[in-house]
Design a protein around this motif. Sequence first.
Motif, PDB file in Angstrom:
ATOM      1  N   GLY A 171       0.816  -1.197   0.000  1.00 33.12           N
ATOM      2  CA  GLY A 171       0.000   0.000   0.000  1.00 33.12           C
ATOM      3  C   GLY A 171       0.855   1.255   0.000  1.00 33.12           C
ATOM      4  O   GLY A 171       2.092   1.201   0.013  1.00 33.12           O
ATOM      5  N   ARG A 172       0.199   2.408  -0.047  1.00 35.13           N
ATOM      6  CA  ARG A 172       0.913   3.659   0.134  1.00 35.13           C
ATOM      7  C   ARG A 172       1.496   3.686   1.547  1.00 35.13           C
ATOM      8  O   ARG A 172       0.969   3.036   2.457  1.00 35.13           O
ATOM      9  CB  ARG A 172      -0.037   4.833  -0.057  1.00 35.13           C
ATOM     10  CG  ARG A 172      -0.500   5.018  -1.499  1.00 35.13           C
ATOM     11  CD  ARG A 172      -1.745   5.880  -1.582  1.00 35.13           C
ATOM     12  NE  ARG A 172      -1.501   7.241  -1.152  1.00 35.13           N
ATOM     13  CZ  ARG A 172      -1.331   8.284  -1.978  1.00 35.13           C
ATOM     14  NH1 ARG A 172      -1.378   8.111  -3.280  1.00 35.13           N
ATOM     15  NH2 ARG A 172      -1.140   9.503  -1.501  1.00 35.13           N
ATOM     16  N   ARG A 218       1.820  12.735  -1.038  1.00 30.51           N
ATOM     17  CA  ARG A 218       1.864  11.519  -0.219  1.00 30.51           C
ATOM     18  C   ARG A 218       3.137  11.498   0.609  1.00 30.51           C
ATOM     19  O   ARG A 218       4.111  12.191   0.317  1.00 30.51           O
ATOM     20  CB  ARG A 218       1.765  10.272  -1.097  1.00 30.51           C
ATOM     21  CG  ARG A 218       2.823  10.177  -2.183  1.00 30.51           C
ATOM     22  CD  ARG A 218       2.629   8.968  -3.078  1.00 30.51           C
ATOM     23  NE  ARG A 218       2.831   7.733  -2.345  1.00 30.51           N
ATOM     24  CZ  ARG A 218       2.943   6.545  -2.944  1.00 30.51           C
ATOM     25  NH1 ARG A 218       2.837   6.427  -4.251  1.00 30.51           N
ATOM     26  NH2 ARG A 218       3.141   5.459  -2.224  1.00 30.51           N
ATOM     27  N   ILE A 244       9.878   8.365  -4.801  1.00 35.49           N
ATOM     28  CA  ILE A 244       9.348   7.140  -5.393  1.00 35.49           C
ATOM     29  C   ILE A 244      10.092   6.840  -6.687  1.00 35.49           C
ATOM     30  O   ILE A 244      10.183   7.684  -7.584  1.00 35.49           O
ATOM     31  CB  ILE A 244       7.831   7.264  -5.672  1.00 35.49           C
ATOM     32  CG1 ILE A 244       7.066   7.554  -4.373  1.00 35.49           C
ATOM     33  CG2 ILE A 244       7.306   5.992  -6.329  1.00 35.49           C
ATOM     34  CD1 ILE A 244       7.182   6.493  -3.314  1.00 35.49           C
ATOM     35  N   CYS A 289      -1.213  -2.977   6.857  1.00 39.75           N
ATOM     36  CA  CYS A 289      -1.869  -2.173   5.838  1.00 39.75           C
ATOM     37  C   CYS A 289      -3.378  -2.095   6.086  1.00 39.75           C
ATOM     38  O   CYS A 289      -3.949  -2.897   6.838  1.00 39.75           O
ATOM     39  CB  CYS A 289      -1.591  -2.755   4.456  1.00 39.75           C
ATOM     40  SG  CYS A 289      -2.051  -1.666   3.082  1.00 39.75           S
ATOM     41  N   TYR A 346      10.413  -0.819  -2.636  1.00 41.68           N
ATOM     42  CA  TYR A 346       9.063  -0.268  -2.528  1.00 41.68           C
ATOM     43  C   TYR A 346       8.725   0.492  -3.810  1.00 41.68           C
ATOM     44  O   TYR A 346       9.425   1.428  -4.187  1.00 41.68           O
ATOM     45  CB  TYR A 346       8.979   0.654  -1.316  1.00 41.68           C
ATOM     46  CG  TYR A 346       7.634   1.321  -1.149  1.00 41.68           C
ATOM     47  CD1 TYR A 346       6.599   0.665  -0.507  1.00 41.68           C
ATOM     48  CD2 TYR A 346       7.393   2.583  -1.665  1.00 41.68           C
ATOM     49  CE1 TYR A 346       5.352   1.257  -0.366  1.00 41.68           C
ATOM     50  CE2 TYR A 346       6.158   3.194  -1.526  1.00 41.68           C
ATOM     51  CZ  TYR A 346       5.140   2.521  -0.883  1.00 41.68           C
ATOM     52  OH  TYR A 346       3.908   3.106  -0.764  1.00 41.68           O
ATOM     53  N   GLU A 347       7.670   0.062  -4.490  1.00 42.11           N
ATOM     54  CA  GLU A 347       7.276   0.647  -5.779  1.00 42.11           C
ATOM     55  C   GLU A 347       8.488   0.769  -6.705  1.00 42.11           C
ATOM     56  O   GLU A 347       8.688   1.779  -7.378  1.00 42.11           O
ATOM     57  CB  GLU A 347       6.557   1.984  -5.585  1.00 42.11           C
ATOM     58  CG  GLU A 347       5.227   1.847  -4.840  1.00 42.11           C
ATOM     59  CD  GLU A 347       4.380   3.107  -4.873  1.00 42.11           C
ATOM     60  OE1 GLU A 347       4.655   4.005  -5.706  1.00 42.11           O
ATOM     61  OE2 GLU A 347       3.436   3.184  -4.065  1.00 42.11           O
ATOM     62  N   ASN A 365      -1.190  10.478   8.809  1.00 40.23           N
ATOM     63  CA  ASN A 365      -2.221   9.567   8.311  1.00 40.23           C
ATOM     64  C   ASN A 365      -3.368   9.500   9.314  1.00 40.23           C
ATOM     65  O   ASN A 365      -3.367  10.191  10.341  1.00 40.23           O
ATOM     66  CB  ASN A 365      -1.636   8.198   7.969  1.00 40.23           C
ATOM     67  CG  ASN A 365      -1.309   7.339   9.186  1.00 40.23           C
ATOM     68  OD1 ASN A 365      -1.449   7.765  10.345  1.00 40.23           O
ATOM     69  ND2 ASN A 365      -0.860   6.130   8.944  1.00 40.23           N
ATOM     70  N   VAL A 382       6.592  10.026   2.099  1.00 38.34           N
ATOM     71  CA  VAL A 382       7.713   9.247   1.581  1.00 38.34           C
ATOM     72  C   VAL A 382       8.787   9.151   2.655  1.00 38.34           C
ATOM     73  O   VAL A 382       8.827   9.935   3.599  1.00 38.34           O
ATOM     74  CB  VAL A 382       8.306   9.864   0.285  1.00 38.34           C
ATOM     75  CG1 VAL A 382       7.356   9.692  -0.893  1.00 38.34           C
ATOM     76  CG2 VAL A 382       8.644  11.342   0.477  1.00 38.34           C
ATOM     77  N   GLU A 435       1.380   5.831   3.857  1.00 36.95           N
ATOM     78  CA  GLU A 435       0.433   6.287   4.869  1.00 36.95           C
ATOM     79  C   GLU A 435      -0.722   5.316   5.089  1.00 36.95           C
ATOM     80  O   GLU A 435      -1.549   5.527   5.987  1.00 36.95           O
ATOM     81  CB  GLU A 435      -0.088   7.678   4.524  1.00 36.95           C
ATOM     82  CG  GLU A 435      -0.691   7.779   3.151  1.00 36.95           C
ATOM     83  CD  GLU A 435       0.300   8.310   2.129  1.00 36.95           C
ATOM     84  OE1 GLU A 435      -0.094   9.177   1.334  1.00 36.95           O
ATOM     85  OE2 GLU A 435       1.467   7.859   2.123  1.00 36.95           O
ATOM     86  N   ASP A 436      -0.802   4.245   4.289  1.00 34.57           N
ATOM     87  CA  ASP A 436      -1.831   3.229   4.503  1.00 34.57           C
ATOM     88  C   ASP A 436      -1.487   2.289   5.658  1.00 34.57           C
ATOM     89  O   ASP A 436      -2.303   1.449   6.043  1.00 34.57           O
ATOM     90  CB  ASP A 436      -2.027   2.385   3.239  1.00 34.57           C
ATOM     91  CG  ASP A 436      -2.744   3.140   2.137  1.00 34.57           C
ATOM     92  OD1 ASP A 436      -3.510   4.057   2.463  1.00 34.57           O
ATOM     93  OD2 ASP A 436      -2.526   2.816   0.954  1.00 34.57           O
TER      94      ASP A 436
END
Length: 600
Positions: A3-4, A571, A255, A21, A328-329, A556, A573, A6-7
Motif C-alpha cells: 500500500g501507500r 503523499r 518514489i 496495511c 518499494y514501488e 495519516n 515518503v 500512509e496506509d
Amino acid sequence: MAGRIEDYALIGDMQTAALVCRDGSVDWLCLPRFDSHAVFAGLLGTEEHGFWRVGPAGPADAEPAFADRRRYLGDSLILESEWDTPRGTVRVTDFMPPRDGAPQLIRIVEGVSGRVRMRSSLRMRFSYGRIVPWVHKVGERTVAVAGPDSVWLDTDAETHGKDLTTYSDFTVTPGERITFTLSWQPSHKEPPALPDPQGSLEATADFWREWVEHCTYHGPYREAVVRSLITLKALTYAPTGGIVAAPTTSLPEEIGGVRNWDYRYTWLRDAAITLSSMLRTGYREEARAWRDWLLRAVAGDPENLQIMYGIAGERELGEAELDWLPGYENSGPVRVGNGAANQLQLDVYGEVTEALHLAHMTGLSRNDYASLLQIKLINYLEKHWDQPDEGIWEVRGPRRHFVHSKVMAWVAVDRTIKLIESGDADGPLERWQQLRDDIHRDVCEKGYDKERNTFTQSYGSKELDASLLLIPQMGFLPPDDKRVIGTIEAIQRELSTEDGFVLRYPTAGEEAGVDGLEGDEGAFLACSFWLADDLAMIGRVDEARTLFEKLLSLRNDLGLLAEEWDPRLQRQVGNFPQAFSHVPLIDTALRLTASGAYGG
C-alpha cells in the motif's frame, strides 16, 4: 502490491515492530529485533517476499478490500480495523504485547454483525523474503523453521497449506472470536509457551494506559503529542534503551529513486532529541535508560564517537544491497546496514551534549561518567571543530565546513562550560570560554552572507540549508537578531514548497551534487516543524500556528508521519514512522502552547 506508506499502521512491543496495511496485511516484520532479518518483507517487494493478511474473503481475482474504519484503541498501540461487507461487519484487533518471553504478534477476529466469511493468508519468508522455511505441524501447532529461526502459529481456526502458503477459512457471527498468534523462538529451543490472546490484550491495554498517564502535557494539541510519544516509545528497544530512527529500511525519499536507507539503528542525534522531548513531557525513566545506553555505547572510546550504533551499542553496521528485492514501488536498491555510521558529523557532539545538559537541568540523577564523557567530547572538539565534515544530512559527496556543524560544536562547548560553572565538572574554564568565542566568531565571519543577510549551508557557499533554522533554537543567536530573521525569511523564499513546507537543501542548482546522490526528495517534515518553531520565536505566531496545523494534517488517519512529504504526489515518503518527524511535532506543540498561539 504494498500500500501507500500512509496506509500502514504501526504495532510493536518495544523490541520490534510490524506494519499493518489498511487491507489487513502485515507487510513488514523483523524478528526478534528491529534490526533482525524480516519474516515479512512484502513492503519492499511482492507477496512472494512474505505477508500475512487477515480480512473478509472475496473472489479469488479481486483485490483485498481496505477496512472501512480503523483506529488505535484509546492511547495505545492496539489496532482495531473494521470491514462492512454485504453479509455483515467484522473487526480485527492487531497488537504485540510488551515482551515477557517470546515475541508475539496477535490477531483477534471478532464478528460484529451478520455472518462474515474470513480468510487468513500467511506466507512466511525468512531472510528478507529470500528463504522459504520448512512448515509443518507439531500437534495442533504450525511451525516454520529456517536455520536459527522458528515461527509458531497458534489458532482456533483450521489451517491448510497450498502454494507454500498457510490458509485459514472460517466464518464469524456476532460476538464470536477467532484468534491467531505468531511467536518467534530460536529453532534449537523448546517451543514457545501456548499463548493467551485475551489475557495479553488486557495486559497490553493496561501497559499503555499506565504509561500515558505519566504525560505532563495537557495542552490543546494533546492528541497529536500523545500519539507521537507513543510512537517514540514504540521505537525504543526496551532491553537497552536504544532508540531506532524508524522501524523500516529503504522506504524511498523519492518514489522510484535511489535515496533508500536503513533506519533501524540508533542515531545519536535522533535519540538525543527524542530524549529531550521525553524529558519535557514527563518521561524521565526513558531519558535515564537512553543516557545509560549512551554511556555503554561510547564507553572506552569517546574520541571515536560514531554518529549511530546498533540498538545494543554495536559499532559495525556495514551496508549491503539485497538484490532479490525490487524495492518499494520499484525504488531500488534495498539496503541493510548503513555506511554513514563511520562518517564525521561534528554536530553530533552538540546534540549529545545538549541532551546530557537538559537531563542535568531537569534533575535526572547525577552520573559522574556522563559528566566525564562531556569533558572528553570537548577535548576532542577542541582539536577538530575546524575540520570539514559530512554534516547533519550525511552527505556522500566531499566534506565541507557546514555551518550547522560549527553551530552545534559551539553548543557542545557552551553546555559544557555551564556544567563546569555549576560545579558538577572540572575543566579549563577560561580556555573553553575562549574556544566558544572563537567558534562563534568563525561562524559569523565565514558562514554568513552579508549581501543576502542570511547564513549559508557551508563556508563559501551561496546555498541555504534548513538546519540553519536551529540557530536561534540552540541559543547561538537571539531570535530578534537581524541575521536570524534574514535566514528564516531566505529559507522561506528559497527552500519552501508552494504549501509552505521546507526542503532540507537544494538538490539541483549551483551546488547540485552536494550530497553525492542522484535524484530528488520531498519536503523534510522535521525542517518544516523547525520553521514553525522559528516563526513563533520571532513573534509571527499566527503564521507559525497555521503552518503547524497544516503539518498535522499530513499525518495519516492514525496520527503517524514518515520522514518526508512529496508535494507533487501529495503523499508521505521515506522511512515510517519516523522519530525525527514526531519529535519536532512535540517540540512545536509545546512552544505554541506556551505562547498561547492556538485557535479556539
